[in-house]
Design a protein around this motif. Structure first.
Motif, mmCIF file in Angstrom:
data_model
loop_
_atom_site.group_PDB
_atom_site.id
_atom_site.type_symbol
_atom_site.label_atom_id
_atom_site.label_comp_id
_atom_site.label_asym_id
_atom_site.label_seq_id
_atom_site.Cartn_x
_atom_site.Cartn_y
_atom_site.Cartn_z
ATOM 1 N N MET A 1 0.858 -1.180 0.000
ATOM 2 C CA MET A 1 0.000 0.000 0.000
ATOM 3 C C MET A 1 0.904 1.243 0.000
ATOM 4 O O MET A 1 1.863 1.312 0.756
ATOM 5 C CB MET A 1 -0.889 -0.025 1.242
ATOM 6 N N ARG A 2 0.578 2.163 -0.864
ATOM 7 C CA ARG A 2 1.303 3.442 -0.923
ATOM 8 C C ARG A 2 0.447 4.494 -0.226
ATOM 9 O O ARG A 2 -0.717 4.681 -0.560
ATOM 10 C CB ARG A 2 1.544 3.831 -2.390
ATOM 11 N N TRP A 3 1.035 5.182 0.744
ATOM 12 C CA TRP A 3 0.295 6.154 1.551
ATOM 13 C C TRP A 3 0.619 7.572 1.132
ATOM 14 O O TRP A 3 1.768 7.896 0.851
ATOM 15 C CB TRP A 3 0.641 5.985 3.035
ATOM 16 N N GLU A 4 -0.409 8.407 1.123
ATOM 17 C CA GLU A 4 -0.243 9.852 0.937
ATOM 18 C C GLU A 4 -1.071 10.543 1.992
ATOM 19 O O GLU A 4 -2.188 10.111 2.298
ATOM 20 C CB GLU A 4 -0.712 10.285 -0.459
ATOM 21 N N ILE A 5 -0.544 11.625 2.536
ATOM 22 C CA ILE A 5 -1.288 12.417 3.507
ATOM 23 C C ILE A 5 -1.244 13.867 3.053
ATOM 24 O O ILE A 5 -0.174 14.377 2.696
ATOM 25 C CB ILE A 5 -0.746 12.238 4.942
ATOM 26 N N LYS A 6 -2.423 14.494 3.042
ATOM 27 C CA LYS A 6 -2.501 15.866 2.547
ATOM 28 C C LYS A 6 -3.536 16.652 3.341
ATOM 29 O O LYS A 6 -4.539 16.096 3.790
ATOM 30 C CB LYS A 6 -2.909 15.884 1.069
ATOM 31 N N SER A 7 -3.285 17.944 3.439
ATOM 32 C CA SER A 7 -4.312 18.832 3.981
ATOM 33 C C SER A 7 -5.376 19.023 2.901
ATOM 34 O O SER A 7 -5.162 18.681 1.729
ATOM 35 C CB SER A 7 -3.709 20.188 4.363
ATOM 36 N N PHE A 8 -6.498 19.589 3.267
ATOM 37 C CA PHE A 8 -7.583 19.823 2.316
ATOM 38 C C PHE A 8 -7.101 20.655 1.129
ATOM 39 O O PHE A 8 -7.389 20.342 -0.029
ATOM 40 C CB PHE A 8 -8.747 20.522 3.027
ATOM 41 N N ASP A 9 -6.350 21.710 1.404
ATOM 42 C CA ASP A 9 -5.885 22.604 0.346
ATOM 43 C C ASP A 9 -4.859 21.953 -0.583
ATOM 44 O O ASP A 9 -4.657 22.419 -1.702
ATOM 45 C CB ASP A 9 -5.303 23.891 0.931
ATOM 46 N N GLN A 10 -4.216 20.884 -0.122
ATOM 47 C CA GLN A 10 -3.240 20.188 -0.954
ATOM 48 C C GLN A 10 -3.876 19.126 -1.855
ATOM 49 O O GLN A 10 -3.243 18.683 -2.809
ATOM 50 C CB GLN A 10 -2.188 19.509 -0.071
ATOM 51 N N LEU A 11 -5.114 18.726 -1.553
ATOM 52 C CA LEU A 11 -5.778 17.699 -2.355
ATOM 53 C C LEU A 11 -6.044 18.211 -3.763
ATOM 54 O O LEU A 11 -6.463 19.347 -3.945
ATOM 55 C CB LEU A 11 -7.119 17.310 -1.725
ATOM 56 N N THR A 12 -5.804 17.356 -4.745
ATOM 57 C CA THR A 12 -6.220 17.696 -6.100
ATOM 58 C C THR A 12 -7.727 17.442 -6.197
ATOM 59 O O THR A 12 -8.303 16.735 -5.363
ATOM 60 C CB THR A 12 -5.494 16.825 -7.144
ATOM 61 N N THR A 13 -8.347 17.975 -7.221
ATOM 62 C CA THR A 13 -9.781 17.711 -7.387
ATOM 63 C C THR A 13 -10.013 16.218 -7.609
ATOM 64 O O THR A 13 -11.010 15.662 -7.117
ATOM 65 C CB THR A 13 -10.382 18.531 -8.548
ATOM 66 N N ALA A 14 -9.118 15.538 -8.302
ATOM 67 C CA ALA A 14 -9.262 14.096 -8.531
ATOM 68 C C ALA A 14 -9.161 13.319 -7.220
ATOM 69 O O ALA A 14 -9.912 12.357 -7.003
ATOM 70 C CB ALA A 14 -8.213 13.612 -9.528
ATOM 71 N N GLU A 15 -8.249 13.713 -6.342
ATOM 72 C CA GLU A 15 -8.111 13.038 -5.042
ATOM 73 C C GLU A 15 -9.342 13.270 -4.173
ATOM 74 O O GLU A 15 -9.852 12.336 -3.542
ATOM 75 C CB GLU A 15 -6.860 13.529 -4.313
#
Length: 147
Positions: A1-15
């Motif tokens: 599993m590949r993990w990514e963690i982002k704040s709301f503002d860092q999320l792309t529209t696709a994510e």
């Protein structure tokens, strides 16, 4: 599993779309629970996303620092895609969520609102039940705390 963690503002529209789609697929359609998933808390959360080998969103949680959802840090919207169930993805998701809470916000207690049928699973991760059963969106839940 590949993990990514982002704040709301860092999320792309696709994510963001993939996360909301997964949440609706499981919480609204599978669990037949019509509720308002968009609760204006996404903007205050860190979004942990787990991708499988085919780059599909397999697992997701929202992570909050203390004082946002509860007095303690918290993990919510814990969801695993149907194709990833039975593979250990749920346990990996919670272990990574706990690790990220500690890494992002420091070692501290973590509170969750758990569907009651998953109480044994969360207990195996070090959470203890700290409330009586209550209904949330007509589904039995308990609050649990990892000290």
């Amino acid at each position: 599993m590949r993990w990514e963690i982002k704040s709301f503002d860092q999320l792309t529209t696709a994510e963001l779309y993939a996360a909301i789609r997964l949440r609706v697929e499981v919480f609204v359609i599978e669990q037949q629970c019509p509720y308002q998933d968009l609760d204006n808390a996404d903007q205050q959360a860190l979004h942990l996303m787990g991708y499988d080998g085919e780059n599909r969103l397999a697992a997701y949680t929202r992570l909050f620092n203390k004082g946002i959802k509860y007095a303690e840090a918290s993990i919510g919207r814990v969801v695993t895609a149907s194709f990833a169930r039975g593979t250990g993805a749920g346990r990996a998701l919670m272990e990574e969520s706990i690790r990220q809470i500690y890494q992002q916000f420091g070692q501290q207690p973590i509170r969750i609102s758990a569907q009651q049928y998953l109480e044994k699973f969360y207990t195996s991760l070090g959470f203890k039940t700290v409330s009586e059963m209550y209904l949330e969106d007509n589904i039995p839940h308990v609050e649990m705390l990892k000290a």
